[in-house]
Scaffold this active site. Structure first.
Site, PDB file in Angstrom:
ATOM      1  N   GLN A  75       0.826  -1.221   0.000  1.00  0.00           N
ATOM      2  CA  GLN A  75       0.000   0.000   0.000  1.00  0.00           C
ATOM      3  C   GLN A  75       0.859   1.271   0.000  1.00  0.00           C
ATOM      4  OE1 GLN A  75      -3.226   0.690  -0.475  1.00  0.00           O
ATOM      5  NE2 GLN A  75      -3.436  -1.456  -1.026  1.00  0.00           N
ATOM      6  N   SER A  76       2.022   1.218  -0.623  1.00  0.00           N
ATOM      7  CA  SER A  76       2.918   2.373  -0.622  1.00  0.00           C
ATOM      8  C   SER A  76       2.325   3.576  -1.364  1.00  0.00           C
ATOM      9  CB  SER A  76       4.236   1.963  -1.288  1.00  0.00           C
ATOM     10  OG  SER A  76       5.005   3.103  -1.601  1.00  0.00           O
ATOM     11  N   ASN A  77       2.266   4.702  -0.682  1.00  0.00           N
ATOM     12  CA  ASN A  77       1.854   5.960  -1.319  1.00  0.00           C
ATOM     13  C   ASN A  77       2.964   6.475  -2.223  1.00  0.00           C
ATOM     14  OD1 ASN A  77      -0.611   6.292   0.322  1.00  0.00           O
ATOM     15  ND2 ASN A  77       0.880   6.447   1.991  1.00  0.00           N
ATOM     16  N   CYS A  79       5.064   4.626  -3.964  1.00  0.00           N
ATOM     17  CA  CYS A  79       5.047   3.889  -5.232  1.00  0.00           C
ATOM     18  C   CYS A  79       3.918   4.385  -6.135  1.00  0.00           C
ATOM     19  CB  CYS A  79       4.921   2.391  -4.969  1.00  0.00           C
ATOM     20  SG  CYS A  79       6.436   1.696  -4.274  1.00  0.00           S
TER      21      CYS A  79
END
Ligand SMILES: *Cc1c(COP(=O)(O)O)cnc(C)c1O
Length: 328
Positions: A75-77, A79
Site C-alpha cells: 500500500q505504498s503511497n 510507489c
C-alpha cells in the site's frame, strides 16, 4: 542561498493550502492548529512524495533514463505517486512491492495497476531490497533505469522538503501568522531531513516534532542514525556548511503501536475525529498515527495555549480503501 544545479520537473500544484482547524482546537480545548495540505499536491491523489519526485523525475529525464524503479509496501503511497509521475513523464515504471499479489487489488495497489506500473513482488521485504537486481535485469533488456530509493529518501528527494520550508515561510508571512511547532510523520527520513535543513537554511524558529512511524532497522541502522546521516549527507550535497547532531531532531517514538501499518485505537480514533470535526481524511498508516499523536500531546498538555501548531498532512488517503475492516 541553496545551490541546486539539477533539473526539476513540475508534477504537482504548489503551494499546497494552509488552513486553520478552528473546530478541532475548540473541541480539544487546545492551542490553535493549522494544517498543511500536502494531501492535495494533485498528483494521483496527492501526498508528500510529489515534492521529492519533482527532483527525481527531473534528474531521470536530464540523464536520458527511460525507466524508473522504486519500492515499498503493497500500500505504498510513494510507489503510487512514482507510478503517476512516470505516466505523466512518459517513463516506464517498475515497482518492487512487499508481500504477494492480492486477490482483489485495492487502495494504492489498485491505482498502481491503473497507472500501468510493472509490479515485482518481494515477499517479506517491503523496502525495495530487490531494486538493484531488477535494475540489472532491465539493463540486460537494453533499458536505461533510474533508481528512486525507498520512500524517495536520499539527497535528491530531500531537496523537495528543503524547498517546502521556503514555501511555508512565504505562506505564513502572507497570512501574518507565526507557528511554534510543526508536527509530521517521520518514516523513511526525507521529509524530516528536508525540514531540518530548511529550518536551518531559512532561519526558522519553530520546533520540528517528528512522529516515528516505523521502528524497524533499515540497512543495518536504527532510524535515528539513518536520519542523522541523511541530513548531513544532504547538507553536504547542497553545499550547506554545517554539521547536524542528534540534538537537532525531535523524534517521538512512543506512538509506534504494534508496528508499521498495524492500525490501533490511536489511528482509528484520529481518523474519525478529524473527519467528523473538519471533514478531512488522514490515512491508517502515517497521518492517522501522527494526527493521533498530536491529539495525545495536546491532551497531555505538552503545548501551551498560546502555541500555534502546524499539522503537516503528508497524504496517504487511498490506503483508507484497503484497510476498511480495520478502520471502522
Ligand atoms: C512516505 C510518507 C510519509 C513519510 O515521509 P518520509 O519522508 O518517508 O519520512 C508520511 N506520510 C505519508 C502519507 C507517506 O506516504
Amino acid at each position: 542561498m541553496i545551490k541546486i544545479n539539477f533539473f526539476k520537473k513540475q508534477l504537482g500544484f504548489f503551494p499546497t493550502p494552509i488552513t486553520e482547524l478552528k473546530r478541532l482546537s475548540k473541541k480539544l480545548g487546545g492551542p490553535r492548529i493549522f494544517i498543511k495540505r500536502d494531501d492535495l499536491t494533485g498528483l494521483a491523489f496527492g501526498g508528500n512524495k510529489t515534492r521529492k519526485l519533482e527532483y527525481f523525475i527531473g534528474d531521470a529525464l536530464s540523464k536520458n533514463c527511460d525507466t524508473v524503479i522504486t519500492g515499498g509496501a503493497e500500500q505504498s503511497n510513494h510507489c503510487r505517486q512514482t507510478a503517476a509521475a512516470c505516466a505523466v513523464s512518459g517513463l516506464e515504471c517498475h515497482l518492487v512491492l512487499g508481500g504477494s499479489e492480492p486477490e482483489i487489488p485495492k487502495g494504492n495497489f489498485l491505482l498502481d495497476k491503473l497507472l500501468g506500473a510493472h509490479i515485482h513482488w518481494d515477499g517479506a521485504f517491503r523496502k525495495g531490497e530487490k531494486i538493484p537486481q531488477i535494475a540489472e535485469e532491465l539493463k540486460l533488456l537494453g533499458k536505461k533505469p533510474y533508481i528512486v530509493p525507498y520512500g524517495g529518501s536520499n539527497e535528491i528527494g530531500v531537496v523537495g522538503f528543503v524547498e517546502a520550508v521556503n514555501e511555508v515561510k512565504t505562506q505564513l508571512e502572507n497570512i501574518n501568522e507565526n507557528i511554534s511547532h510543526i508536527v509530521f510523520s517521520s518514516s523513511s527520513g526525507g521529509t524530516h531531513a528536508g525540514l531540518v535543513l530548511g529550518k536551518y537554511l531559512y532561519a526558522q524558529k519553530f520546533d520540528l516534532v517528528g512522529i516515528e512511524i516505523d521502528k524497524e532497522e533499515f540497512e543495518g541502522l536504527s532510524y535515528s542514525e539513518h536520519l542523522l546521516n541523511l541530513t548531513n549527507s544532504s547538507a553536504e550535497f547542497l553545499g550547506i556548511n554545517h554539521t547536524f547532531t542528534k540534538k537537532d531532531f525531535i523524534l517521538r517514538d512512543e506512538y509506534l503501536g504494534q508496528g508499521y501499518g498495524v492500525v490501533g485505537d490511536l489511528e482509528r480514533r484520529a481518523i474519525k475525529l478529524l473527519a467528523e470535526t473538519e471533514g478531512i481524511f488522514v490515512d491508517p498508516v502515517y497521518t492517522g498515527r501522527t494526527f493521533g499523536a498530536l491529539v495525545d500531546l495536546i491532551e497531555k498538555g505538552e503545548f501551551n495555549l498560546n502555541d500555534t501548531v502546524l499539522f503537516w498532512h503528508t497524504g496517504g488517503s487511498p490506503s483508507i480503501f484497503s484497510y476498511q475492516e480495520k478502520i471502522l
